[in-house]
Design a protein around this motif. Sequence first.
Motif, PDB file in Angstrom:
ATOM      1  N   ILE A 314       0.854  -1.192   0.000  1.00 41.89           N
ATOM      2  CA  ILE A 314       0.000   0.000   0.000  1.00 41.89           C
ATOM      3  C   ILE A 314       0.888   1.239   0.000  1.00 41.89           C
ATOM      4  N   GLU A 318      -2.183   6.341  -0.158  1.00 40.17           N
ATOM      5  CA  GLU A 318      -3.385   5.520  -0.024  1.00 40.17           C
ATOM      6  C   GLU A 318      -3.607   5.119   1.424  1.00 40.17           C
ATOM      7  N   GLN A 322      -6.902   6.101   3.737  1.00 38.94           N
ATOM      8  CA  GLN A 322      -7.755   5.102   4.391  1.00 38.94           C
ATOM      9  C   GLN A 322      -7.869   5.363   5.890  1.00 38.94           C
TER      10      GLN A 322
END
Length: 349
Positions: A314, A318, A322
């Motif tokens: 990841i 990102e 999140q």
Amino acid sequence: MLKQFIPFTQVKQHPAIIVDSLYPKGLVLAHWRGAVNPAGTADDTSAGIVLNALEQQIPGLDVPYVSANHFDVDGFVGVWSVLNPELALQNKAVLQQMAIIGDFRELDLSLPAADQALKLVCWINTVEKENFYPPFGADDLEENEIKASVPKFEYFLAAFGEVLAHPEIFQKDWEIEYNQVLTDYQVIHGADTQITTFPEIGLVQIQTPQPVHYYALFSRTQGYDMVLSQYTQNRYELEYKYTTWVDISSRPTLPRLPLKPLAQVLQNLETTNRTWTAESVTDTGPILRLNESDLPKKQRYANPTERPIYSSNILPEELSAQVISYFQARYAGVLPKQHWTWPEIKAFK
């Protein structure tokens, strides 16, 4: 009246001041959630509460014994202060900083007392590990810490006065960790580190090249309760600070939210063979991280430099998105306050 430390197992038989612990009888001086402290003694740390109580000479200080159910820097400083009230008040600023550094890891070297406090905390850390066991390192901790911590208290209560007065004599015990903290502090306060804050969710994001000592890492987190650490090679840790396990008095806080649903969100994005895990909200310092296997608590409590932190597929942008969206959505309409109860906190899903 001269006072004496007694093991927590003996407080049923002897009237005692209870420090940094909960007990239904006697004078309790603790920042633990649910503790009822005397009026006018409020402080973020248990040691601070003790020092305020000594300064004000509140009723109840005349009992002959003092006790605590575990050993850590904050609790030790509180117990030592009860036993040495005049010296404690003479050194109040240093002792307060010791408790803050020890419990919340919030080192602020701009404060005059912080440098000496850091040396003293590093001395305790080193001697504790070499002569006894590291924090959360006792076997069958929940059952044995009350008993296993007694020799620690006896040793440090006898030795601390001399170290407080002449820390330079004990430099060999504190200098390695102390120097590491100073080196890492420069990194965290330098150009290679980027700090981004999200006050509405109580989160501070720290982007820095490599894991560092907690006292350096959390030196940029005063006023915040969650820390998202982002290192090179897509290595991450998100943790709730101890400031949300206890009742701090200096500011309101948001309640802890469960991290496991967020771990599942990240797991759905993860393509490595590792697993995103997190502890429950009642853990003293739950950490959301990528794991190969569950870490024992003594390793999670240790500095980030002392445990493996794995690379994720990841990307940093990102992962940040999140994390931030998760807390923004769940904290919507929730106002910060003081004195959250555990049932209130556990009600959040």
